[in-house]
Design a protein around this motif. Structure first.
Motif, short mmCIF file in Angstrom:
data_model
loop_
_atom_site.label_atom_id
_atom_site.label_comp_id
_atom_site.label_asym_id
_atom_site.label_seq_id
_atom_site.Cartn_x
_atom_site.Cartn_y
_atom_site.Cartn_z
N LEU A 109 8.50 13.32 2.64
CA LEU A 109 7.03 13.31 2.66
C LEU A 109 6.47 13.54 1.25
N LEU A 110 7.13 14.40 0.46
CA LEU A 110 6.67 14.64 -0.92
C LEU A 110 6.76 13.35 -1.73
N ILE A 111 7.89 12.66 -1.60
CA ILE A 111 8.10 11.41 -2.35
C ILE A 111 7.10 10.34 -1.90
N GLN A 112 6.92 10.22 -0.58
CA GLN A 112 5.97 9.23 -0.05
C GLN A 112 4.54 9.50 -0.53
N THR A 113 4.15 10.78 -0.52
CA THR A 113 2.78 11.13 -0.92
C THR A 113 2.52 10.70 -2.36
N PHE A 114 3.45 11.04 -3.27
CA PHE A 114 3.25 10.69 -4.68
C PHE A 114 3.08 9.17 -4.84
N HIS A 115 3.98 8.40 -4.21
CA HIS A 115 3.96 6.95 -4.43
C HIS A 115 2.79 6.26 -3.72
N LYS A 116 2.24 6.93 -2.70
CA LYS A 116 1.06 6.39 -2.04
C LYS A 116 -0.10 6.25 -3.03
N TYR A 117 -0.19 7.20 -3.98
CA TYR A 117 -1.30 7.19 -4.95
C TYR A 117 -0.89 6.60 -6.31
N SER A 118 0.37 6.78 -6.70
CA SER A 118 0.77 6.38 -8.06
C SER A 118 0.77 4.87 -8.24
N GLY A 119 0.88 4.12 -7.14
CA GLY A 119 0.99 2.67 -7.24
C GLY A 119 -0.33 1.94 -7.40
N GLU B 295 -2.86 1.90 -9.75
CA GLU B 295 -3.26 1.28 -11.03
C GLU B 295 -2.31 1.71 -12.14
N GLY B 296 -2.25 0.93 -13.20
CA GLY B 296 -1.43 1.29 -14.37
C GLY B 296 0.04 1.44 -14.00
N ASP B 297 0.71 2.37 -14.66
CA ASP B 297 2.12 2.64 -14.39
C ASP B 297 2.27 3.03 -12.92
N LYS B 298 3.08 2.28 -12.16
CA LYS B 298 3.12 2.56 -10.72
C LYS B 298 3.95 3.78 -10.38
N TYR B 299 4.60 4.37 -11.38
CA TYR B 299 5.40 5.58 -11.13
C TYR B 299 4.77 6.84 -11.71
N THR B 300 3.51 6.77 -12.15
CA THR B 300 2.80 7.98 -12.60
C THR B 300 1.38 7.96 -12.03
N LEU B 301 0.77 9.15 -11.96
CA LEU B 301 -0.63 9.28 -11.51
C LEU B 301 -1.54 9.28 -12.72
N SER B 302 -2.45 8.32 -12.78
CA SER B 302 -3.53 8.34 -13.78
C SER B 302 -4.53 9.41 -13.38
N ARG B 303 -5.52 9.66 -14.22
CA ARG B 303 -6.56 10.64 -13.88
C ARG B 303 -7.27 10.28 -12.56
N ALA B 304 -7.57 8.99 -12.38
CA ALA B 304 -8.27 8.56 -11.15
C ALA B 304 -7.37 8.72 -9.93
N GLU B 305 -6.08 8.38 -10.10
CA GLU B 305 -5.14 8.52 -8.97
C GLU B 305 -4.93 9.99 -8.63
N LEU B 306 -4.86 10.85 -9.65
CA LEU B 306 -4.71 12.30 -9.42
C LEU B 306 -5.90 12.82 -8.64
N LYS B 307 -7.10 12.41 -9.04
CA LYS B 307 -8.31 12.86 -8.35
C LYS B 307 -8.30 12.42 -6.89
N GLU B 308 -7.90 11.17 -6.64
CA GLU B 308 -7.84 10.67 -5.27
C GLU B 308 -6.84 11.48 -4.45
N MET B 309 -5.67 11.77 -5.05
CA MET B 309 -4.62 12.54 -4.36
C MET B 309 -5.12 13.95 -4.06
N LEU B 310 -5.71 14.61 -5.05
CA LEU B 310 -6.18 15.99 -4.85
C LEU B 310 -7.23 16.06 -3.75
N THR B 311 -8.16 15.10 -3.76
CA THR B 311 -9.24 15.10 -2.77
C THR B 311 -8.69 14.86 -1.36
#
Lengths: 107, 107
Positions: free
Chosen positions: A18-28, A30-46
């Motif tokens: 579940l931890l791995i799935q959650t990260f990749h749900k958001y990291s993909g 925009e930009g590098d699909k294996y990292t969270l950009s600021r916008a992706e981090l915000k979406e994940m946190l919210t």
């Protein structure tokens, strides 16, 4: 992202998946699909931690989490940095639950 | 141990709850109910991570994990030490999945 799944995962293996799935749900998104950009981090946190972290709509709050997590200062949160955040939060939750459980006995 | 549950936990909150539940499932069996003794660690490794760590029946393997995890040398693994183990394993699994996913594209 597709992922090999254990046929009968244990509770702990399930949590790790579940931890791995959650990260990749958001990291993909925009930009590098294996990292969270600021916008992706915000979406994940919210979406995932609204109950814990309060209102992540607050730009300052997102900037602070990004600043704390992004240890190599590249403006992206990688999977290891994400796990450090989740680990620290889980330890904090566990401490909270222990206090919550001990209180009625002490009274 | 009873635990307050979110009514509609997110995937990430669910994973965090499973981590906390897994630790306390084993830590309560003997001695300090909030730490894993060597016997409790062995039971947890065998039941929860048999697929990842191989045969934890091997006493040397359990001793090695205990030695690596028990950073304060008290012969017990506390929740923070447990989360460090699980976090490191999850990062290793994620790396494995990324390689697994990238391979077909590169051929």
């Amino acid at each position: 992202m597709s992922m090999p799944k254990s046929e009968n995962p244990s509770t702990l293996e399930n949590a790790m998946q579940l931890l791995i799935q959650t990260f990749h749900k958001y990291s993909g998104n925009e930009g590098d699909k294996y990292t969270l950009s600021r916008a992706e981090l915000k979406e994940m946190l919210t979406a995932e931690l609204g109950n814990y972290l309060g209102n992540a709509q607050d730009k300052e709050a997102v900037d602070k989490v990004m600043g704390d997590l992004d240890s190599n200062n590249d403006g992206e949160v990688d999977f290891t940095e994400f796990i450090i955040l989740v680990g620290a939060l889980t330890v904090a939750c566990n401490d909270f639950f222990l206090e919550y459980n001990d209180k009625p006995e002490k009274k």
